[in-house]
Design an enzyme around this catalytic site. Structure first.
Site, PDB file in Angstrom:
ATOM      1  CG  HIS A 144      -1.666  -1.470   1.360  1.00 37.70           C
ATOM      2  ND1 HIS A 144      -3.047  -1.642   0.603  1.00 37.70           N
ATOM      3  CD2 HIS A 144      -1.464  -2.199   2.180  1.00 37.70           C
ATOM      4  CE1 HIS A 144      -3.383  -2.585   1.123  1.00 37.70           C
ATOM      5  NE2 HIS A 144      -2.773  -3.016   1.863  1.00 37.70           N
ATOM      6  CB  SER A 265      13.431  21.438 -14.924  1.00 34.21           C
ATOM      7  OG  SER A 265      12.530  22.389 -14.795  1.00 34.21           O
TER       8      SER A 265
END
Length: 435
Positions: A144, A265
């Site tokens: 999870h 970026s």
């Protein structure tokens, strides 16, 4: 297909020149068989090979003819007649367009499968090398998305190896299933052509005969082929997602290789983004998207319609070219993956020993506590640690109810990290075989 996500060996399978060459070979081999059984003159079959073997077909000319005929196979046969001459009247005797189209498509898919099998072999080799390199490198296992119990990074890669090994077997089976030939004529009854022609063409093209083909090769074969590609794509994304999660700043247990001069970026010079594995996620979606039309194509009217044709003209090239590119990109990511064992250990230690909670639970039950009571004792000491209020082992040693069952030494023994890896060799031998 776009060049950005294409490799030349795979794209060449789907180029018009390749397709027309395969069409010619099907027709020429059929002519040989027709001549052998006496349906057409042997000299005519010989002339077809002499005039057109190795020729570069004029794609523009075929397109020009098709604009008038509105039929691609007739356009090709007309152009072939321009090359061969009068003997071309013996070509395509008793055959229908689907005999050429379907047999060609299966030749192309079989060739594509061969390349994809080689791609998977590269992925498997990379996974095996890195798995043994990190066979005992501790890392937290997560369920999870939450810290669970320790595993090793080698086991993570071994999981992926086993999955791709299954995928390879599936693809080998799918290739065998798709590699069939149909030269059975209109509605597939062999009324106008002898079954021996089909057998001859199948052998010459490296295929097997389709037992019963109506007028088309049954599309359940193609559905299974593209479904297999979809499963492989899902496995590709599963591993890509694992790497993407491990590269998150807060985790940083592994990272895509970042080359000299690479930019992450346009705005933030510090960025090192998982662009390759993100790309693989997108490519995987595209491959899986073709599974549904492949299944829809199974449902054709009566002996034949062409509702499948337009979809297959796109999905055949797109799915195979995209998966070919993706698998090679994945192999490169694995081969050059940066792994950070120090960060793996730091993350393992982040919860103050809580990853050993199950061992404490079992130890308490083995000393006489009920499972329900043992769970409560472990959990009530775990929750403060979860909130950052102490060390798990220290709290357990201070808990009088726990001490009724376990000594300090016995508590300490439950925090042995190596305990979790005692069967790694067994798992590796199951996955990779005996050394």
């Amino acid at each position: 297909m776009i060049p950005r996500y294409s490799r030349p060996e795979m794209t060449s399978i789907w180029e018009p020149q390749t397709r027309f060459q395969i069409w010619f070979e099907i027709e020429a081999h059929a002519a040989d068989a027709l001549a052998e059984i006496g349906t057409i003159p042997k000299e005519a079959a010989k002339k077809v090979w002499e005039k057109a073997r190795g020729v570069t077909f004029n794609v523009d000319r075929i397109d020009e003819i098709e604009r008038e005929t509105k039929h691609d196979v007739i356009a090709f046969l007309t152009h072939l007649a321009e090359i061969v001459g009068p003997e071309a009247r013996f070509v395509h005797q008793g055959m229908t367009s689907s005999d050429v189209l379907d047999t060609c498509l299966n030749v192309q898919l079989a060739r594509a499968a061969d390349l994809l099998i080689a791609d998977i072999d590269r992925v498997l080799a990379a996974l095996k090398t890195r798995a043994f390199e990190h066979k005992l490198t501790p890392v937290i296992g997560r369920s999870h998305g939450i810290h669970a119990e320790p595993v090793t990074f080698g086991l993570k890669l071994a999981y992926a190896y086993a999955e791709f090994d299954r995928n390879r077997a599936r693809l080998v089976a799918a290739r065998k299933e798709i590699a069939t030939c149909a030269i059975s004529g209109a509605v597939g009854t062999f009324a106008q052509i002898d079954p021996r022609v089909e057998a001859h063409v199948a052998k010459a093209m490296g295929l097997t005969v389709e037992p019963i083909s109506t007028q088309v090769i049954p599309r359940d074969r193609h559905a299974m082929f593209f479904a297999t590609l979809g499963v492989i794509a899902a496995s590709m994304e599963r591993l890509a997602i694992e790497i993407r999660h491990m590269q998150r700043t807060e985790v940083l247990e592994a990272e895509e290789f970042f080359s000299q001069g690479q930019k992450g970026s346009s705005a933030m010079p510090h960025k090192r983004n998982p662009v390759l594995t993100e790309n693989l996620t997108g490519l995987s979606r595209m491959v899986r998207a073709y599974v549904t039309p492949a299944l829809e194509n199974v449902v054709l009217w009566h002996e034949r319609d062409i509702s499948h044709s337009s979809a297959e003209r796109m999905m055949g090239p797109d799915a195979t070219v995209t998966l070919d590119f993706g698998l090679n990109r994945l192999a490169g990511v694995i081969e050059k993956l940066l792994v950070y064992p120090e960060n793996m250990q730091k993350n393992l230690d982040r919860l103050g020993g809580l990853v050993h909670s199950q061992r404490l639970l079992l130890a308490l039950t083995q000393k006489g506590a009920s499972r329900e009571d043992a769970y409560k004792l472990v959990q009530r000491n775990a929750m403060p640690v979860w909130r950052g209020e102490g060390d798990f082992q220290s709290l357990l040693k201070k808990d009088e109810d726990v001490k009724k069952y376990l000594s300090d030494k016995e508590i300490e023994e439950q925090f042995d990290l190596a305990y979790h890896f005692k069967h790694v060799d067994t798992i590796f031998s199951r996955v990779f075989g005996k050394a």
